[in-house]
Motif scaffolding. Structure first.
Motif, PDB file in Angstrom:
ATOM      1  N   ILE A 123       0.971  -1.264   0.243  1.00 20.14           N
ATOM      2  CA  ILE A 123       0.377   0.379  -0.119  1.00 20.14           C
ATOM      3  C   ILE A 123       0.784   1.510   0.178  1.00 20.14           C
ATOM      4  CG2 ILE A 123      -1.930   1.415   0.604  1.00 20.14           C
ATOM      5  CD1 ILE A 123      -2.147  -1.670   2.909  1.00 20.14           C
ATOM      6  N   PHE A 125       0.461   5.829  -1.206  1.00 21.91           N
ATOM      7  CA  PHE A 125      -0.117   6.294  -2.033  1.00 21.91           C
ATOM      8  C   PHE A 125       0.121   7.436  -1.879  1.00 21.91           C
ATOM      9  CE2 PHE A 125      -4.241   9.719  -1.293  1.00 21.91           C
ATOM     10  CZ  PHE A 125      -4.774   9.877  -2.458  1.00 21.91           C
ATOM     11  N   SER A 181      -1.324   7.726  -8.215  1.00 22.46           N
ATOM     12  CA  SER A 181      -0.827   7.027  -7.221  1.00 22.46           C
ATOM     13  C   SER A 181      -2.249   5.725  -7.261  1.00 22.46           C
ATOM     14  CB  SER A 181      -0.721   7.827  -6.031  1.00 22.46           C
ATOM     15  OG  SER A 181      -0.169   6.430  -4.906  1.00 22.46           O
ATOM     16  N   ILE A 182      -3.888   7.055  -7.606  1.00 22.39           N
ATOM     17  CA  ILE A 182      -4.735   5.482  -7.169  1.00 22.39           C
ATOM     18  C   ILE A 182      -4.399   4.567  -7.658  1.00 22.39           C
ATOM     19  CG2 ILE A 182      -6.719   5.171  -7.828  1.00 22.39           C
ATOM     20  CD1 ILE A 182      -7.108   7.580  -5.360  1.00 22.39           C
ATOM     21  N   GLU A 184      -1.712   3.610 -10.020  1.00 26.41           N
ATOM     22  CA  GLU A 184      -0.541   2.368 -10.116  1.00 26.41           C
ATOM     23  C   GLU A 184      -0.517   1.271  -9.156  1.00 26.41           C
ATOM     24  OE1 GLU A 184       2.605   0.614 -10.026  1.00 26.41           O
ATOM     25  OE2 GLU A 184       2.269   1.261 -11.393  1.00 26.41           O
ATOM     26  N   LEU A 185      -2.136   2.067  -8.087  1.00 23.70           N
ATOM     27  CA  LEU A 185      -2.016   0.702  -6.650  1.00 23.70           C
ATOM     28  C   LEU A 185      -3.013   0.303  -7.198  1.00 23.70           C
ATOM     29  CD1 LEU A 185      -2.036  -0.460  -4.239  1.00 23.70           C
ATOM     30  CD2 LEU A 185      -3.223   0.964  -3.551  1.00 23.70           C
ATOM     31  N   THR A 186      -4.153   0.063  -8.418  1.00 19.28           N
ATOM     32  CA  THR A 186      -5.186  -0.294  -8.881  1.00 19.28           C
ATOM     33  C   THR A 186      -4.285  -1.354  -9.970  1.00 19.28           C
ATOM     34  OG1 THR A 186      -6.899   1.334  -9.277  1.00 19.28           O
ATOM     35  CG2 THR A 186      -6.433  -0.374 -10.521  1.00 19.28           C
ATOM     36  N   GLU A 189      -3.016  -4.556  -8.382  1.00 17.82           N
ATOM     37  CA  GLU A 189      -3.873  -4.762  -6.902  1.00 17.82           C
ATOM     38  C   GLU A 189      -4.997  -6.191  -8.811  1.00 17.82           C
ATOM     39  OE1 GLU A 189      -5.465  -1.853  -3.833  1.00 17.82           O
ATOM     40  OE2 GLU A 189      -6.550  -2.314  -6.412  1.00 17.82           O
ATOM     41  N   ARG A 196      -8.418  -5.365  -2.884  1.00 16.61           N
ATOM     42  CA  ARG A 196      -8.263  -3.928  -2.427  1.00 16.61           C
ATOM     43  C   ARG A 196      -7.828  -2.545  -1.703  1.00 16.61           C
ATOM     44  NH1 ARG A 196     -12.971  -1.842  -6.073  1.00 16.61           N
ATOM     45  NH2 ARG A 196     -11.458   0.064  -6.662  1.00 16.61           N
ATOM     46  N   SER A 198      -7.391   0.344  -2.951  1.00 19.95           N
ATOM     47  CA  SER A 198      -7.024   1.825  -4.115  1.00 19.95           C
ATOM     48  C   SER A 198      -8.379   1.719  -3.834  1.00 19.95           C
ATOM     49  CB  SER A 198      -7.278   1.082  -4.957  1.00 19.95           C
ATOM     50  OG  SER A 198      -7.875   0.561  -6.542  1.00 19.95           O
ATOM     51  N   ASP A 199      -9.501   1.859  -3.301  1.00 18.97           N
ATOM     52  CA  ASP A 199     -10.806   2.177  -3.274  1.00 18.97           C
ATOM     53  C   ASP A 199     -10.565   3.708  -1.970  1.00 18.97           C
ATOM     54  OD1 ASP A 199     -11.007   0.119  -2.247  1.00 18.97           O
ATOM     55  OD2 ASP A 199     -13.168   0.712  -2.110  1.00 18.97           O
TER      56      ASP A 199
END
Length: 314
Positions: A123, A125, A181-182, A184-186, A189, A196, A198-199
């Motif tokens: 994680i 962000f 950033s979101i 990339e995290l998504t 995932e 998840r 990212s949400d």
């Protein structure tokens, strides 16, 4: 266990006592519920906090060293634990990490047939700390700058002597960094089929992240709930009675507060181990460190080019 450190004739040190059950030492109350499944949470510093949030309600979690601290000497203890494990929860560690069989796929292959595996993401962000980054110098991937392990892209640009950055970060840049950033995290995932996270950052706030990669309790609680759901376990909430991953707090920019309409006050200093550290002191220490490790500067400029472009343009 018959291969505990005591049986091997070794006097336990602080580390082996801290991870006592992993090394075969008796831990009072550790396995009071004989019907509970055994869970192992593997990953970086985030893994231990998630383990705390998962423990209980039919699940007994065993504290293990972070994956980057495991050595070849730890493998017999890890393998013995995996033989008993009913749930492996792991970040997507690559095969042969640190030249050891610690990859998620490799660990899963050593579980009993009826055991379950759930992956959770690393994680990160950046929306709340848009100028911060993690950089691994090619000469030594374990090296980190002094005081705090986070690089400030503005200081990195200054050290390069060829990249110019604006002195003020704008709310527009903050929102763009957050969106990237979101995304990339998504992507991560989906690539590794993790639960998840990212949400959770659709409406970001400082309680969610203390630094770029140190989530707060609410994030760990939400991820733990999703892990339990994917594993088919009953709902369960944990109050650890303390703030998790609380040793470092990064400065809070006014632009971030404006971008997300937060009620917080800006904070220009770091808090490290409870002590206030001026951001200017961090900057000076890092500039000196960059002069000794120029490859860190080049690696940072290359890896975080997109973020540098966003900050420069907005």
């Amino acid at each position: 266990m018959d291969d505990s450190l005591g049986d091997m004739g070794q006097e336990p040190d602080g580390r082996t006592l801290h991870f006592g059950e992993f090394y075969g030492h008796a831990v009072p109350g550790a396995e009071a519920d004989s019907d509970a499944g055994i869970a192992v949470v593997m990953g970086n510093c985030q893994a231990e906090s998630l383990r705390i949030m998962l423990d209980g309600a039919g699940l007994h979690t065993v504290r293990v060293p972070p994956v980057h601290e495991l050595t070849a000497a730890d493998l017999p203890f890890l393998d013995r634990l995996l033989e008993r494990t009913t749930l492996l929860v792991s970040q997507p560690v690559r095969d042969d990490y640190h030249e050891l069989p610690l990859g998620l796929r490799q660990l899963s292959s050593r579980l009993a047939a009826q055991a379950n595996t759930v992956a959770f993401p690393v994680i990160r962000f950046a929306g709340l700390y848009p100028t911060h980054a993690i950089v691994r110098p090619p000469s030594d991937l374990s090296l980190v700058p002094p005081i705090v392990a986070y690089h400030d892209l503005r200081t990195l640009a200054e050290a390069s002597k060829r990249v110019t950055m604006p002195t003020v970060v704008t709310p527009k840049a903050v929102r763009a960094i957050a969106t990237d950033s979101i995304a990339e995290l998504t992507r991560r995932e989906e690539a590794f089929d993790t639960v998840r996270a990212s949400d959770l950052f659709a409406r970001p706030g400082f309680a969610q992240m203390r630094t770029l990669n140190h989530p707060g309790n609410a994030v760990f609680a939400a991820v733990a709930e999703r892990v339990r759901h994917r594993a088919g376990l009953v709902e369960h909430s944990v109050d650890p009675g303390r703030a998790l991953l609380d040793s470092v707090h990064a400065p809070r920019l006014a632009a971030v507060i404006e971008a997300f309409d937060l009620d917080d006050e800006p904070a220009s200093d770091w808090v490290v181990g409870g002590a206030v550290v001026a951001d200017a002191d961090v900057r000076e220490a890092h500039l000196e460190w960059y002069s000794q490790h120029p490859d860190a500067v080049e690696a940072g400029l290359a890896r975080h080019r997109r973020a540098l472009e966003i900050l420069a343009a907005a």
